[in-house]
Design a protein around this motif. Structure first.
Motif, PDB file in Angstrom:
ATOM      1  N   LYS A  55       0.810  -1.222   0.000  1.00 37.28           N
ATOM      2  CA  LYS A  55       0.000   0.000   0.000  1.00 37.28           C
ATOM      3  C   LYS A  55       0.841   1.269   0.000  1.00 37.28           C
ATOM      4  O   LYS A  55       0.362   2.332  -0.374  1.00 37.28           O
ATOM      5  N   LEU A  56       2.091   1.172   0.438  1.00 42.93           N
ATOM      6  CA  LEU A  56       2.948   2.357   0.558  1.00 42.93           C
ATOM      7  C   LEU A  56       3.858   2.472  -0.657  1.00 42.93           C
ATOM      8  O   LEU A  56       4.413   1.482  -1.116  1.00 42.93           O
ATOM      9  N   ASN A  57       3.992   3.668  -1.144  1.00 44.26           N
ATOM     10  CA  ASN A  57       4.933   3.931  -2.228  1.00 44.26           C
ATOM     11  C   ASN A  57       6.221   4.462  -1.615  1.00 44.26           C
ATOM     12  O   ASN A  57       6.338   5.637  -1.314  1.00 44.26           O
ATOM     13  N   ARG A  58       7.175   3.574  -1.409  1.00 37.55           N
ATOM     14  CA  ARG A  58       8.419   3.982  -0.778  1.00 37.55           C
ATOM     15  C   ARG A  58       9.566   3.157  -1.337  1.00 37.55           C
ATOM     16  O   ARG A  58       9.360   2.079  -1.874  1.00 37.55           O
ATOM     17  N   ASP A  59      10.757   3.689  -1.191  1.00 33.43           N
ATOM     18  CA  ASP A  59      11.946   3.002  -1.695  1.00 33.43           C
ATOM     19  C   ASP A  59      12.351   1.829  -0.811  1.00 33.43           C
ATOM     20  O   ASP A  59      12.797   0.809  -1.294  1.00 33.43           O
ATOM     21  N   ASN A  60      12.216   1.998   0.496  1.00 30.79           N
ATOM     22  CA  ASN A  60      12.620   0.960   1.445  1.00 30.79           C
ATOM     23  C   ASN A  60      11.400   0.265   2.016  1.00 30.79           C
ATOM     24  O   ASN A  60      10.525   0.912   2.596  1.00 30.79           O
ATOM     25  N   ASP A  61      11.346  -1.055   1.850  1.00 31.87           N
ATOM     26  CA  ASP A  61      10.236  -1.808   2.413  1.00 31.87           C
ATOM     27  C   ASP A  61      10.349  -1.889   3.926  1.00 31.87           C
ATOM     28  O   ASP A  61      11.449  -1.869   4.492  1.00 31.87           O
ATOM     29  N   LEU A  62       9.201  -2.013   4.571  1.00 36.37           N
ATOM     30  CA  LEU A  62       9.155  -2.240   6.010  1.00 36.37           C
ATOM     31  C   LEU A  62       9.518  -3.689   6.287  1.00 36.37           C
ATOM     32  O   LEU A  62       9.363  -4.559   5.429  1.00 36.37           O
ATOM     33  N   SER A  63       9.945  -3.959   7.510  1.00 31.79           N
ATOM     34  CA  SER A  63      10.240  -5.325   7.929  1.00 31.79           C
ATOM     35  C   SER A  63       9.532  -5.588   9.253  1.00 31.79           C
ATOM     36  O   SER A  63       8.999  -4.667   9.880  1.00 31.79           O
ATOM     37  N   VAL A  64       9.532  -6.834   9.660  1.00 29.36           N
ATOM     38  CA  VAL A  64       8.886  -7.200  10.925  1.00 29.36           C
ATOM     39  C   VAL A  64       9.477  -6.392  12.076  1.00 29.36           C
ATOM     40  O   VAL A  64       8.779  -6.054  13.025  1.00 29.36           O
ATOM     41  N   GLY A  65      10.738  -6.032  11.995  1.00 26.40           N
ATOM     42  CA  GLY A  65      11.384  -5.228  13.036  1.00 26.40           C
ATOM     43  C   GLY A  65      10.802  -3.827  13.181  1.00 26.40           C
ATOM     44  O   GLY A  65      11.027  -3.159  14.184  1.00 26.40           O
ATOM     45  N   ASP A  66      10.037  -3.386  12.183  1.00 32.42           N
ATOM     46  CA  ASP A  66       9.425  -2.054  12.220  1.00 32.42           C
ATOM     47  C   ASP A  66       8.056  -2.038  12.900  1.00 32.42           C
ATOM     48  O   ASP A  66       7.465  -0.970  13.074  1.00 32.42           O
ATOM     49  N   LEU A  67       7.533  -3.183  13.279  1.00 32.18           N
ATOM     50  CA  LEU A  67       6.168  -3.262  13.811  1.00 32.18           C
ATOM     51  C   LEU A  67       5.934  -2.337  15.001  1.00 32.18           C
ATOM     52  O   LEU A  67       4.871  -1.722  15.103  1.00 32.18           O
ATOM     53  N   ASP A  68       6.899  -2.249  15.913  1.00 30.83           N
ATOM     54  CA  ASP A  68       6.710  -1.460  17.135  1.00 30.83           C
ATOM     55  C   ASP A  68       7.017   0.023  16.970  1.00 30.83           C
ATOM     56  O   ASP A  68       6.768   0.807  17.876  1.00 30.83           O
ATOM     57  N   ARG A  69       7.552   0.413  15.828  1.00 32.30           N
ATOM     58  CA  ARG A  69       7.858   1.832  15.609  1.00 32.30           C
ATOM     59  C   ARG A  69       6.562   2.607  15.390  1.00 32.30           C
ATOM     60  O   ARG A  69       5.584   2.079  14.882  1.00 32.30           O
ATOM     61  N   SER A  70       6.569   3.873  15.775  1.00 35.10           N
ATOM     62  CA  SER A  70       5.368   4.693  15.592  1.00 35.10           C
ATOM     63  C   SER A  70       5.102   4.907  14.109  1.00 35.10           C
ATOM     64  O   SER A  70       6.016   4.865  13.279  1.00 35.10           O
ATOM     65  N   LEU A  71       3.841   5.126  13.788  1.00 38.79           N
ATOM     66  CA  LEU A  71       3.467   5.385  12.401  1.00 38.79           C
ATOM     67  C   LEU A  71       4.206   6.604  11.870  1.00 38.79           C
ATOM     68  O   LEU A  71       4.676   6.616  10.732  1.00 38.79           O
ATOM     69  N   LYS A  72       4.332   7.623  12.720  1.00 40.11           N
ATOM     70  CA  LYS A  72       5.026   8.844  12.316  1.00 40.11           C
ATOM     71  C   LYS A  72       6.487   8.549  11.968  1.00 40.11           C
ATOM     72  O   LYS A  72       7.001   9.019  10.952  1.00 40.11           O
ATOM     73  N   ASP A  73       7.149   7.746  12.802  1.00 39.01           N
ATOM     74  CA  ASP A  73       8.544   7.385  12.540  1.00 39.01           C
ATOM     75  C   ASP A  73       8.702   6.611  11.235  1.00 39.01           C
ATOM     76  O   ASP A  73       9.737   6.679  10.591  1.00 39.01           O
TER      77      ASP A  73
ATOM     78  N   PHE B 259      -2.405   4.822   6.666  1.00 36.16           N
ATOM     79  CA  PHE B 259      -2.787   3.838   7.675  1.00 36.16           C
ATOM     80  C   PHE B 259      -4.177   3.279   7.387  1.00 36.16           C
ATOM     81  O   PHE B 259      -4.397   2.068   7.516  1.00 36.16           O
ATOM     82  N   MET B 260      -5.100   4.137   6.959  1.00 36.00           N
ATOM     83  CA  MET B 260      -6.440   3.644   6.620  1.00 36.00           C
ATOM     84  C   MET B 260      -6.368   2.688   5.428  1.00 36.00           C
ATOM     85  O   MET B 260      -7.056   1.660   5.408  1.00 36.00           O
ATOM     86  N   LEU B 261      -5.526   2.982   4.442  1.00 34.30           N
ATOM     87  CA  LEU B 261      -5.355   2.081   3.300  1.00 34.30           C
ATOM     88  C   LEU B 261      -4.776   0.739   3.740  1.00 34.30           C
ATOM     89  O   LEU B 261      -5.183  -0.313   3.241  1.00 34.30           O
ATOM     90  N   ILE B 262      -3.853   0.780   4.686  1.00 32.36           N
ATOM     91  CA  ILE B 262      -3.290  -0.461   5.218  1.00 32.36           C
ATOM     92  C   ILE B 262      -4.374  -1.261   5.929  1.00 32.36           C
ATOM     93  O   ILE B 262      -4.504  -2.473   5.725  1.00 32.36           O
ATOM     94  N   LEU B 263      -5.185  -0.583   6.757  1.00 25.74           N
ATOM     95  CA  LEU B 263      -6.256  -1.286   7.473  1.00 25.74           C
ATOM     96  C   LEU B 263      -7.264  -1.895   6.509  1.00 25.74           C
ATOM     97  O   LEU B 263      -7.729  -3.021   6.719  1.00 25.74           O
ATOM     98  N   ILE B 264      -7.611  -1.183   5.459  1.00 28.65           N
ATOM     99  CA  ILE B 264      -8.529  -1.726   4.450  1.00 28.65           C
ATOM    100  C   ILE B 264      -7.903  -2.959   3.795  1.00 28.65           C
ATOM    101  O   ILE B 264      -8.568  -3.982   3.608  1.00 28.65           O
ATOM    102  N   GLY B 265      -6.622  -2.867   3.475  1.00 28.39           N
ATOM    103  CA  GLY B 265      -5.924  -4.008   2.889  1.00 28.39           C
ATOM    104  C   GLY B 265      -5.903  -5.210   3.815  1.00 28.39           C
ATOM    105  O   GLY B 265      -6.095  -6.348   3.378  1.00 28.39           O
ATOM    106  N   VAL B 266      -5.684  -4.973   5.107  1.00 34.00           N
ATOM    107  CA  VAL B 266      -5.693  -6.056   6.097  1.00 34.00           C
ATOM    108  C   VAL B 266      -7.071  -6.707   6.132  1.00 34.00           C
ATOM    109  O   VAL B 266      -7.187  -7.940   6.116  1.00 34.00           O
ATOM    110  N   GLN B 267      -8.105  -5.889   6.159  1.00 30.28           N
ATOM    111  CA  GLN B 267      -9.465  -6.430   6.206  1.00 30.28           C
ATOM    112  C   GLN B 267      -9.774  -7.268   4.961  1.00 30.28           C
ATOM    113  O   GLN B 267     -10.352  -8.355   5.067  1.00 30.28           O
ATOM    114  N   GLU B 268      -9.395  -6.757   3.797  1.00 27.52           N
ATOM    115  CA  GLU B 268      -9.682  -7.474   2.553  1.00 27.52           C
ATOM    116  C   GLU B 268      -8.876  -8.769   2.450  1.00 27.52           C
ATOM    117  O   GLU B 268      -9.420  -9.819   2.132  1.00 27.52           O
TER     118      GLU B 268
END
Length: 79
Positions: free
Chosen positions: A15-33, A41-50
């Motif tokens: 859902k995110l357009n970024r150069d660096n992918d997130l990893s499991v190690g990023d789970l606890d980081r704040s959304l802002k960080d 975040f809403m797009l991610i939640l919609i994707g999770v639901q679907e």
């Protein structure tokens, strides 16, 4: 078989357009960080639901402060 954590990270990366992918190690980081704004975040939640075929009610979203919270919420539904 992917874990819930891996699935949610995969959904977020899709859902995110970024150069660096997130990893499991990023789970606890704040959304802002992570550079995730409220629309992302809403797009991610919609994707999770679907993808996971579940519903996250609107009243639950204020308690979801990072992706780890989403993982915990989904695990609570799946258990």
């Amino acid at each position: 078989m992917q874990t819930i954590e891996e699935k949610i990270i995969g959904i977020a990366n899709g859902k995110l357009n970024r150069d660096n992918d997130l990893s499991v190690g990023d789970l606890d980081r704040s959304l802002k960080d992570l550079g995730i704004d409220s629309l992302d975040f809403m797009l991610i939640l919609i994707g999770v639901q679907e993808e996971l075929k579940l519903e996250i009610p609107d009243e639950a979203t204020p308690s979801l402060a990072n992706l780890a919270d989403v993982v915990r919420y989904v695990k609570g539904i799946k258990d």
